[in-house]
Design an enzyme around this catalytic site. Structure first.
Site, PDB file in Angstrom:
ATOM      1  N   GLU A 114     -22.399  35.229  10.355  1.00  0.00           N
ATOM      2  CA  GLU A 114     -22.952  33.866  10.391  1.00  0.00           C
ATOM      3  C   GLU A 114     -23.862  33.649  11.597  1.00  0.00           C
ATOM      4  O   GLU A 114     -23.452  33.862  12.744  1.00  0.00           O
ATOM      5  CB  GLU A 114     -21.799  32.840  10.434  1.00  0.00           C
ATOM      6  CG  GLU A 114     -22.290  31.420  10.226  1.00  0.00           C
ATOM      7  CD  GLU A 114     -21.164  30.407  10.094  1.00  0.00           C
ATOM      8  OE1 GLU A 114     -19.995  30.766  10.299  1.00  0.00           O
ATOM      9  OE2 GLU A 114     -21.484  29.239   9.794  1.00  0.00           O
TER      10      GLU A 114
ATOM     11  N   LYS B 229     -11.963  25.746  11.203  1.00  0.00           N
ATOM     12  CA  LYS B 229     -12.881  26.831  10.811  1.00  0.00           C
ATOM     13  C   LYS B 229     -13.845  27.110  11.956  1.00  0.00           C
ATOM     14  O   LYS B 229     -14.179  28.261  12.258  1.00  0.00           O
ATOM     15  CB  LYS B 229     -13.624  26.440   9.531  1.00  0.00           C
ATOM     16  CG  LYS B 229     -14.458  27.550   8.913  1.00  0.00           C
ATOM     17  CD  LYS B 229     -15.875  27.648   9.450  1.00  0.00           C
ATOM     18  CE  LYS B 229     -16.704  28.707   8.738  1.00  0.00           C
ATOM     19  NZ  LYS B 229     -18.038  28.896   9.326  1.00  0.00           N
TER      20      LYS B 229
ATOM     21  N   ASP C  21      -6.229  42.721  12.470  1.00  0.00           N
ATOM     22  CA  ASP C  21      -5.980  42.193  11.126  1.00  0.00           C
ATOM     23  C   ASP C  21      -6.302  40.698  11.116  1.00  0.00           C
ATOM     24  O   ASP C  21      -5.507  39.880  11.580  1.00  0.00           O
ATOM     25  CB  ASP C  21      -4.501  42.454  10.787  1.00  0.00           C
ATOM     26  CG  ASP C  21      -4.125  42.014   9.386  1.00  0.00           C
ATOM     27  OD1 ASP C  21      -4.815  41.148   8.814  1.00  0.00           O
ATOM     28  OD2 ASP C  21      -3.115  42.519   8.877  1.00  0.00           O
TER      29      ASP C  21
ATOM     30  N   HIS D 254     -28.268  25.432  14.143  1.00  0.00           N
ATOM     31  CA  HIS D 254     -27.757  26.428  13.208  1.00  0.00           C
ATOM     32  C   HIS D 254     -28.861  26.883  12.257  1.00  0.00           C
ATOM     33  O   HIS D 254     -29.082  28.076  12.055  1.00  0.00           O
ATOM     34  CB  HIS D 254     -26.574  25.828  12.438  1.00  0.00           C
ATOM     35  CG  HIS D 254     -26.008  26.741  11.397  1.00  0.00           C
ATOM     36  ND1 HIS D 254     -25.350  27.904  11.715  1.00  0.00           N
ATOM     37  CD2 HIS D 254     -26.006  26.669  10.051  1.00  0.00           C
ATOM     38  CE1 HIS D 254     -24.961  28.503  10.605  1.00  0.00           C
ATOM     39  NE2 HIS D 254     -25.356  27.770   9.579  1.00  0.00           N
TER      40      HIS D 254
END
Ligand SMILES: CC(C)(COP(=O)([O-])OP(=O)([O-])OC[C@H]1O[C@@H](n2cnc3c(N)ncnc32)[C@H](O)[C@@H]1OP(=O)([O-])[O-])[C@@H](O)C(=O)NCCC(=O)NCCSC(=O)C[C@@](C)(O)CC(=O)[O-]
Ligand SMILES: NC(=O)C1=CN([C@@H]2O[C@H](COP(=O)(O)OP(=O)(O)OC[C@H]3O[C@@H](n4cnc5c(N)ncnc54)[C@H](OP(=O)(O)O)[C@@H]3O)[C@@H](O)[C@H]2O)C=CC1
Length: 449
Positions: free
Chosen positions: A102, A286, A302, A400
């Site tokens: 991202e 998030k 992991d 962004h």
């Protein structure tokens, strides 16, 4: 933060990290270099060896190694590896390797770390690396009586568990205790969950504790008179917490368009939204994981385990809420805090097998799994701060989308130098769309032709 009960177990990061020479994470102008030059700068800063340089330069994972890692391998799948700069954590500078697809994540973390470093950077702490394994027991006539018997005989269970892993014991880890949780009513009748509480040292610990759980299962059957079914770790690593805090004066946040006090208040208000509303909390969290997952991936850990632990922790009160807190202290300074489970390893899993993961750990220079966990939450907090700052002011799209414009240019077919040219024009127009990028590309190529 609420984890002070486990804070006492934390070894000092500074003493553990002392083995690595101090570095300067500022690395000004890294953004303006080409990837090979950036790698050179990072290699110089953290003294990467030839093997690490080769691993990072060639993409990290030879097919033969990949073929030994999972099943039915047909190739490898690469992600960009970026370096977040400017981090100071407990007075020590870190360069942060982040494997992520991202755009704007690496830039955002570096930006907030730049603001924080002028004000002491991030402060962190953590509890000892304690994991839980669960042994499910069914068909117990007297679950409460069975619980009492298991706790009475816990020394024998602990000894049997510890007999299995001499290496872990020699490193100061091992099974530390037993908990027994009774479920009087379930869809299949009464049930016990016997927890092994295990210090896994520098491992994530899943295989370690699973082996212990399978080892002690027959003993638990004998003591309880029941039947054991599942023997597996819990990803709710509530005894393995890492914490980060940051404090900045409002003037450190000010921009051309917004006063620092307005931005600090906006961040606090944004967090309040996430505290009360699970729809917002999911996105807020998030944003935190935007900082944490790329480190987890880059170090061969992991990430499913980290995500599972994060979200059950966010819902531990029975209501899903924000993982972080933002408030204004008595001096008017913005204070951000984050505490969450962080089951990361320096050994085990792919941490030692993946050459790029080994190189990432070298870049980080962490000396223990606890230190890695603390770095990860500090970056998660920085990322959260960046997103809330943008959301509470100009909006997320400005920064962004300007960086996402390069992806859009590539989707439109741009290659080589065209990518930056088209992306720059898209960002300048505040119109970051593929059809627009195609038009620009056609004009550019037409102009050249
Ligand atoms: C993107 C920025 C940083 C631009 O912000 P800006 O003000 O244009 O940045 P700048 O050019 O003034 O640079 C400031 C610093 O940022 C870094 N920086 C800036 N650009 C680069 C770059 N190209 N390459 C490397 N580093 C960069 C760099 O450290 C630089 O300092 P310098 O070292 O130059 O003195 C800002 O707008 C920002 O932080 N936005 C937030 C971005 C974000 O949160 N992205 C995550 C994706 S969105 C999402 O998934 C999460 C979300 C938002 O939904 C979570 C939520 O809702 O809570
Ligand atoms: N639900 C989940 O999250 C599950 C995850 N997994 C997977 O399990 C893997 C992680 O398991 P993990 O137990 O960490 O990995 P490993 O079993 O690969 O490594 C742990 C072992 O490494 C040895 N070791 C060497 N040095 C150290 C040290 N400093 N500290 C601790 N141990 C050390 C120990 O003993 P020794 O040398 O004797 O082995 C220890 O048992 C990941 O791949 C994860 O994806 C698996 C099942 C379920």
């Amino acid at each position: 933060m609420s984890g002070s009960e486990t804070g006492a177990a934390r070894p000092a990061i500074t003493s553990q990290g002392a083995a690595r020479p101090a570095i300067n994470s500022r690395l000004e102008n890294l953004r303006n270099l080409v990837p090979a030059e950036r790698l050179g700068k990072v290699a110089e800063a953290v003294a990467l060896g030839d093997g690490e340089l080769e691993a990072l330069g060639r993409g990290g994972l030879p097919l033969a190694l990949a073929n030994g890692m999972i099943e039915n391998v047909i190739g490898t799948f690469e992600l960009p590896l970026g370096i977040a700069t400017n981090f100071t954590i407990n007075g020590r500078d870190y360069l942060i390797p982040m494997a992520v697809e991202e755009p704007s994540v690496v830039a955002a973390a570096s930006y907030m770390a730049r603001i924080a470093r002028a004000h002491g950077g991030f402060q962190t702490s953590s509890s000892a690396p304690i994991m839980r394994a669960q042994v499910q027991v069914l068909d117990v006539a007297d679950p409460h009586g069975a619980r009492a018997r298991v706790l009475k005989d816990q020394d024998a269970i602990i000894a049997a568990a510890n007999a299995r892993d001499k290496v872990l014991i020699s490193l100061g880890g091992g099974c530390r205790g037993i908990e027994v949780h009774v479920f009087d009513r379930t869809p299949v009748g009464p049930m016990l969950a016997v927890h092994l509480i295990v210090d896994v040292r520098d491992a994530m610990g899943a295989n370690t504790v699973n082996t212990m759980a399978e080892t002690v299962a027959p003993i638990i059957e004998r003591i309880t008179g029941g039947v054991v079914r599942l023997r597996i770790l819990s990803n709710y690593a509530d005894l393995r917490l890492a914490r980060a805090a940051v404090t900045v004066p409002p003037e450190a946040l000010k921009t051309e368009d917004y006063a620092g006090e307005r931005i600090a208040r906006g961040i606090v208000e944004a967090c309040a939204f996430a505290i009360v509303d699970p729809y917002r909390a999911a996105t807020h969290n998030k944003g935190i994981m935007n900082g944490i997952d790329p480190i987890v991936v880059a170090t061969g850990n992991d990430w499913r385990a980290i995500e599972a632990g994060a979200h059950v922790w966010a819902a531990r009160s029975g209501r899903y809420t924000a993982l972080s807190n933002w408030e204004i202290d008595g001096k008017g300074h913005l204070v951000g805090t984050l505490e969450m489970p962080m089951a990361l390893g320096l050994v085990g899993g792919a941490t030692k097998t993946h050459p790029a993961a080994r190189a990432a750990l070298k870049i980080l220079g962490v000396q223990s799994a606890q230190e890695l966990a603390e770095v990860a939450v500090a970056v998660g907090l920085a990322q959260n701060m960046a997103a809330l700052r943008a959301l509470a002011t100009e909006g997320i799209q400005k920064g962004h989308m300007a960086l996402h414009a390069r992806n859009i240019a590539i989707v439109a077919g741009a290659a080589g130098d065209e990518i930056e040219t088209v992306a720059g024009a898209l960002a300048a127009d505040h119109d970051v769309r593929v059809d627009r990028a195609k038009e620009m590309l056609e004009a550019l190529r037409g102009g050249k032709g």
